[in-house]
Design an enzyme around this catalytic site. Structure first.
Site, PDB file in Angstrom:
ATOM      1  N   CYS A 118     -24.139   3.440  35.438  1.00 50.47           N
ATOM      2  CA  CYS A 118     -22.719   3.312  35.096  1.00 50.47           C
ATOM      3  C   CYS A 118     -22.511   3.386  33.585  1.00 50.47           C
ATOM      4  O   CYS A 118     -21.488   3.873  33.121  1.00 50.47           O
ATOM      5  CB  CYS A 118     -22.155   2.024  35.664  1.00 50.47           C
ATOM      6  SG  CYS A 118     -23.206   0.613  35.372  1.00 50.47           S
ATOM      7  N   GLU A 123     -17.456  -4.565  38.362  1.00 47.97           N
ATOM      8  CA  GLU A 123     -18.220  -3.766  37.394  1.00 47.97           C
ATOM      9  C   GLU A 123     -18.202  -2.348  37.917  1.00 47.97           C
ATOM     10  O   GLU A 123     -18.837  -2.051  38.927  1.00 47.97           O
ATOM     11  CB  GLU A 123     -19.637  -4.336  37.257  1.00 47.97           C
ATOM     12  CG  GLU A 123     -20.298  -3.950  35.960  1.00 47.97           C
ATOM     13  CD  GLU A 123     -21.094  -2.688  36.101  1.00 47.97           C
ATOM     14  OE1 GLU A 123     -20.528  -1.613  35.823  1.00 47.97           O
ATOM     15  OE2 GLU A 123     -22.260  -2.776  36.492  1.00 47.97           O
ATOM     16  N   GLU A 135     -16.684  10.669  35.825  1.00 42.16           N
ATOM     17  CA  GLU A 135     -18.058  10.165  35.905  1.00 42.16           C
ATOM     18  C   GLU A 135     -18.837  11.051  36.881  1.00 42.16           C
ATOM     19  O   GLU A 135     -18.495  11.143  38.057  1.00 42.16           O
ATOM     20  CB  GLU A 135     -18.038   8.718  36.408  1.00 42.16           C
ATOM     21  CG  GLU A 135     -19.404   8.081  36.381  1.00 42.16           C
ATOM     22  CD  GLU A 135     -19.370   6.629  36.845  1.00 42.16           C
ATOM     23  OE1 GLU A 135     -18.663   6.320  37.815  1.00 42.16           O
ATOM     24  OE2 GLU A 135     -20.075   5.811  36.235  1.00 42.16           O
ATOM     25  N   LYS A 142     -24.400  -7.693  50.327  1.00 40.83           N
ATOM     26  CA  LYS A 142     -24.625  -6.420  51.023  1.00 40.83           C
ATOM     27  C   LYS A 142     -25.173  -5.378  50.053  1.00 40.83           C
ATOM     28  O   LYS A 142     -24.510  -5.020  49.085  1.00 40.83           O
ATOM     29  CB  LYS A 142     -23.319  -5.877  51.606  1.00 40.83           C
ATOM     30  CG  LYS A 142     -23.559  -4.621  52.443  1.00 40.83           C
ATOM     31  CD  LYS A 142     -22.269  -3.930  52.837  1.00 40.83           C
ATOM     32  CE  LYS A 142     -21.850  -2.845  51.888  1.00 40.83           C
ATOM     33  NZ  LYS A 142     -22.782  -1.722  51.784  1.00 40.83           N
TER      34      LYS A 142
END
Ligand code: NDP
Length: 482
Positions: free
Chosen positions: A293, A259, A390, A185
């Protein structure tokens, strides 16, 4: 008299891509109508214009896709000679190369990233991943000496919106090389390159059901994770969703790799080649609008070179060109979604409120679309949200240090552990730092460099498992005693 040269517009033509008005779900080797009957609109974030209608897969659709993958696994695919599997992967790699321009334009249209990046980084690396894993397909016994590797079955793979085709390649290539089948997906906001990839699969004549691509939002992802017919889940995305997936899978025996996010330190020592380091800082945080990331979002500068570094950094930031992702001169493109733009704006506001000093170069933004000016914060305390969380946008927080010990302590002072950068002319210092930094990937005198042969992944809240390299195969094989 002109004092500065302006760039003339250099837009890449979008005519090379044919986007369909609507897409179904790619299941069993063909596009089918979603049983849900639901669709949503995917847009161009740089223009806020609709591009296509894509399907919102529900539980029944997920079930159909998993069954197709299971059928293909139990049927031909898992029994195919490994060298035959490799042929399909080589074919996919070649077709991706041949159609690279088409994919690059589509990636920039749907995701907002500069064409220079999709053309020179995303698409070539995606093709390189298929080439790399094609090479392993018939050499698995050498990858795992004295063990007997066998495929594990159906892999459910959920990917984010920052590198849509590249993340697809990271997931699909090792899975197929090891003999598994896949339900993948793409992210809600960037489904189009995955849907075009279905055409590549047909061109490569991959047997039906080996790769199934279904679209939808987080609900579709959750259904995939929960489906009893799935043997392995591979997820890249936020730490929050990663934790939810881990909770769902606890006790089921399904394999999992995660991840997740990061808050990397990019560490500049006083003996670093400063101009090069400034390029590395820019590349570390403004590449792909900071939607990365492993972005170098915390800059750690040794105190003695702080003033010089910040002056050079600001000067370089003034030359960054923000705007049309399809323009070949653009350095920083559009923010991927309104939701992400709001998140960045709110975290930046928190930085201002907490007392950090903000710098944004003068910059004319397009009137429509989602944009954020490249930003740097100085006077940042470690406790500030902009130093902890983040941001996933073009926002850099600068901290200082005096000694290597202090740099290590500050760099490791985060719940994440995905990546880091070290800039110094001393090889011994690079090695000493690399040993003490708690990060899965450490770049020395460079940043954001990727190679299919090199494993990538994190520690702590950045997840577990590795993608890329021989390590990337491990998640997709069961190892019996030879
Ligand atoms: P998410 O983690 O929500 O999205 C990643 C993928 O997971 C998407 O395909 C998403 O679908 C899907 N998903 C969402 N909810 C679930 C669920 N409950 N079960 C299974 N799959 C699910 O990231 P966001 O897009 O919301 O981004 C939020 C933040 O995450 C960013 O600001 C950034 O900090 C971080 N992030 C980190 C990434 C990384 O590479 N490590 C990549 C992307 C985001 P859908 O897109 O349809 O919601």
């Amino acid at each position: 008299m002109a004092t500065a040269w302006d760039y003339a517009p250099a837009p890449e033509s979008r005519d090379i891509v044919r986007i369909q008005e609507r897409y179904g779900l790619f299941i069993g080797g063909k596009f089918v109508e979603p049983l849900s009957g639901e669709r949503y609109t995917t847009i161009d974030p740089a223009r806020e214009e609709p591009l296509s209608e894509v399907a919102q897969a529900n539980k029944a659709d997920v079930d159909r896709a998993v069954k197709a993958a299971r059928g293909a696994f139990d049927g031909q695919w898992s029994k195919l000679r490994p060298s035959e599997r490799a042929k399909y992967l080589f074919r996919i790699a070649r077709i991706l190369q041949e159609r690279a321009r088409e994919f690059a334009v589509l990636e920039s249209l749907n995701g907002g990233k500069p064409i220079r990046e999709s053309r020179d980084v995303d698409i070539p690396l995606a093709a390189a991943h298929f080439f790399y894993y094609a090479g392993w397909a018939d050499k698995l016994e050498y990858a795992f000496p004295n063990r007997k590797p066998r495929p594990i079955g159906v892999a459910a793979q959920i990917i984010p919106w920052n590198f849509p085709l590249l993340m697809l390649a990271w997931k699909i290539a090792p899975a197929l090389a090891a003999g598994n089948t896949v339900v993948l997906k793409p992210a809600e906001t960037t489904p189009l390159s995955a849907l075009l990839f279905c055409d590549v699969l047909r061109q490569a004549e991959l047997p039906p059901g080996v790769v199934n691509i279904i679209t939808g939002d987080g609900r579709t992802g959750a259904e995939m994770v929960a489906h009893a017919g799935v043997d392995k889940v591979a997820f890249t995305g936020s730490t929050e969703v990663g934790k939810a997936i881990q909770r769902t899978l606890a006790g089921t025996g399904k394999r999992l790799t995660l991840e997740l996010g990061g808050k990397a330190a990019n560490i500049i020592f006083d003996d670093a080649p400063l101009d090069q380091a400034v390029e590395g800082i820019i590349n570390g945080i403004y590449f792909n609008q900071g939607h990365v990331c492993c972005a170098g979002s915390r800059l750690l500068v040794q105190e003695s070179i702080y003033e010089a570094t910040i002056a050079k950094l600001k000067r370089r930031m003034r030359t960054l060109r923000v705007g049309d992702p399809l323009d070949k001169n653009t350095d920083v493109g559009a923010i991927n979604s309104k939701q992400q733009l709001d998140k960045i704006a709110s975290l930046v506001q928190s930085g201002v409120d907490e007392g950090a000093e903000i710098y944004q170069p003068p910059c004319k933004l397009p009137e429509r679309g989602y944009w954020f000016v490249p930003t740097v914060f100085t006077n940042v305390a470690q406790s500030y949200r902009i130093a902890q969380e983040e941001i996933f946008g073009p926002v850099l927080s600068v901290l200082t240090f005096r000694t290597p010990d202090e740099a290590i302590e500050k760099a490791n002072n985060t719940p994440y552990g995905l990546s880091a950068g070290v800039w110094t002319e001393k090889g011994s210092r690079i090695l000493a730092m690399a040993q003490r930094l708690r990060a899965g990937v450490i770049w020395a005198n460079t940043y954001n460099r990727f190679d299919p042969a090199s494993p990538f992944g994190g520690y702590k809240e950045s997840g577990f498992g590795r993608e890329g390299g021989r390590h990337g195969l491990e998640a997709y094989v069961a190892l019996d005693d030879a």
